[in-house]
Design a protein around this motif. Structure first.
Motif, short mmCIF file in Angstrom:
data_model
loop_
_atom_site.label_atom_id
_atom_site.label_comp_id
_atom_site.label_asym_id
_atom_site.label_seq_id
_atom_site.Cartn_x
_atom_site.Cartn_y
_atom_site.Cartn_z
N VAL A 186 0.87 -1.18 0.00
CA VAL A 186 0.00 0.00 0.00
C VAL A 186 0.91 1.23 0.00
O VAL A 186 1.65 1.47 0.96
CB VAL A 186 -0.95 0.04 1.23
CG1 VAL A 186 -1.86 1.26 1.15
CG2 VAL A 186 -1.78 -1.24 1.31
N LEU A 187 0.90 1.93 -1.13
CA LEU A 187 1.74 3.13 -1.30
C LEU A 187 0.87 4.36 -1.03
O LEU A 187 -0.18 4.52 -1.63
CB LEU A 187 2.31 3.15 -2.72
CG LEU A 187 3.23 4.31 -3.13
CD1 LEU A 187 4.12 3.85 -4.31
CD2 LEU A 187 2.50 5.58 -3.50
N CYS A 188 1.33 5.21 -0.12
CA CYS A 188 0.57 6.42 0.21
C CYS A 188 1.46 7.64 0.01
O CYS A 188 2.55 7.74 0.58
CB CYS A 188 0.09 6.37 1.67
SG CYS A 188 -1.00 4.97 2.00
N ASP A 189 1.00 8.56 -0.82
CA ASP A 189 1.75 9.78 -1.18
C ASP A 189 0.78 10.94 -1.00
O ASP A 189 -0.22 11.03 -1.70
CB ASP A 189 2.21 9.65 -2.63
CG ASP A 189 3.03 10.85 -3.11
OD1 ASP A 189 3.15 11.85 -2.36
OD2 ASP A 189 3.55 10.79 -4.24
N PHE A 190 1.06 11.80 -0.03
CA PHE A 190 0.06 12.83 0.28
C PHE A 190 0.72 14.11 0.77
O PHE A 190 1.90 14.12 1.15
CB PHE A 190 -0.92 12.31 1.34
CG PHE A 190 -0.27 11.64 2.54
CD1 PHE A 190 0.25 12.40 3.56
CD2 PHE A 190 -0.18 10.25 2.61
CE1 PHE A 190 0.85 11.79 4.67
CE2 PHE A 190 0.43 9.63 3.70
CZ PHE A 190 0.94 10.41 4.73
N GLY A 191 -0.05 15.18 0.74
CA GLY A 191 0.47 16.45 1.23
C GLY A 191 -0.60 17.51 1.26
O GLY A 191 -1.66 17.39 0.62
#
Ligand code: ZN
Ligand code: ZN
Ligand code: ZN
Length: 369
Positions: A223-228
């Motif tokens: 599970v890849l999570c990329d946030f901002g």
């Protein structure tokens, strides 16, 4: 309005632009206008433009739609405001302000429609973009901006730590539901807005800019999570990956390569090297391990008032890293149909090295949620 801040920004920009032989500058409403004036102009078809003669003592002019003039901050020491009505031709007004300039630098965000009009009105002038001439206006941050990036990075970091601690339920939920959960958490820790949130599970993680959808997360997958988000005007951006259950040996070994590559790029980033040197530091580690073809994007992008801005950490970019640069370092390895992995931190460059704004555990964490 902080007149002193904007006066100092314009003074610095004006000097750099004059050194780049700019006779005139045209900045369309957007991030560069906000940076120079603190004004968030409408981004619709009516043009708002900051027009100036770098290196001269002439006051810049903001051309704004007459109906929006009341919104422009009043700062007669910094610029004058000229309103244009729907009967006017604003491009012709800007062209006459520029007059006989030989070299006109335009913001990257100037619409083609307006640039084509200026080129037709000023056939003898040469036009060049801000990024091609001076590497953008906003790429070198001052101490205050770097502090804001550290602060907002710390906020995103908290949510990444929650993910790694298993506080965010994953298995049995859709990517969409997890992305909504992360979005709420980003706001709860103090972001003013959330700018993006990628949750990519299983084979979807091999698509770097996957849009979270209806896929339900399974046991035993990536599970890849990329946030901002944004806080005090500045942006965060972090990527962490977790594996639901015990991590297979080949995945663990590949992560090891990725983590070393990311560290190598952080170590390489310091004033005096080129941006392509930083990219190459990560790329070399990944290529040496046999995954060169699987690292399918640049190593990073600048960040500030926008999530993606100058400078870009990529092959062939011979621009020099300087103190005050802030950019992501986010190598990835993607195996189509199986999984993808990316590890991303924002760094700010000081006199002799780069410092991470995000420090959450850099390992691939096994979670059971
Ligand atoms: Zn991206
Ligand atoms: Zn990111
Ligand atoms: Zn990024």
């Amino acid at each position: 309005m902080d007149t002193e801040l904007f006066a100092s920004r314009w003074a610095a920009a004006s000097t750099r632009l004059a050194q780049a032989d700019a006779d005139a500058l045209v900045v369309r409403g957007g991030s560069d206008l906000f940076y120079l004036t603190g004004y968030h102009a409408s981004s619709m078809e009516r043009i708002t433009a900051f027009v100036a003669r770098p290196g001269s003592s002439e006051r810049p002019v903001i051309f704004a739609p007459q109906i929006e003039v009341p919104l422009v901050p009043v700062a007669p020491d910094l610029y004058q405001v000229v309103g244009w009505t729907d009967d006017d031709d604003p491009v012709a007004m800007i062209a006459s302000e520029i007059g006989s300039a030989n070299r006109v630098i335009v913001s990257d965000e100037l619409w083609a429609q307006h640039l084509l009009g200026l080129q037709a009105a000023l056939p003898d002038a040469g036009f060049v973009s801000l990024s091609d001439s001076v590497g953008g206006l906003r790429s070198v941050k001052n101490d205050d901006e770097m502090a804001r990036l550290q602060t907002v990075g710390g906020l995103a970091n908290q949510v990444a730590a929650q993910l790694q601690a298993g506080e965010i339920p994953l298995v049995g939920r859709t990517e969409r539901a997890i992305a909504d959960d992360i979005t709420e958490r980003l706001l709860a820790v103090g972001h003013d807005t959330v700018e993006f949130c990628i949750v990519a599970s299983g084979p979807n993680s091999a698509s770097p800019h996957h849009h979270p959808g209806e896929r339900v997360v399974q046991q035993g997958e990536m599970v890849l999570c990329d946030f901002g988000g944004r806080h005090n005007g500045y942006c965060s951006d972090i990527t962490r990956c977790v594996w639901t259950g015990p991590i297979p040996d080949d995945v663990a070994a590949t992560w090891d390569v990725l983590q070393k590559a990311q560290q190598a790029a952080v170590d390489a980033a310091r004033p005096g090297v080129t941006l392509s040197d930083v990219d190459e530091a990560a790329r070399e580690v990944i290529a040496d391990a046999g995954f060169g073809q699987r690292f399918i994007h640049r190593t990073g992008h600048g960040i500030g008032t926008e999530v993606h801005e100058q400078p870009y950490v990529k092959p062939g970019n011979d621009d020099i890293v300087v103190a005050g640069h802030a950019f992501s370092i986010e190598p990835g390895i993607y195996i189509d149909g199986q999984w993808g992995m990316r590890l991303e931190d924002i760094v700010v460059v000081i006199d002799d090295r780069a410092i991470r704004c995000t420090t959450t555990d850099h390992r691939l964490i096994s979670v059971n949620v």
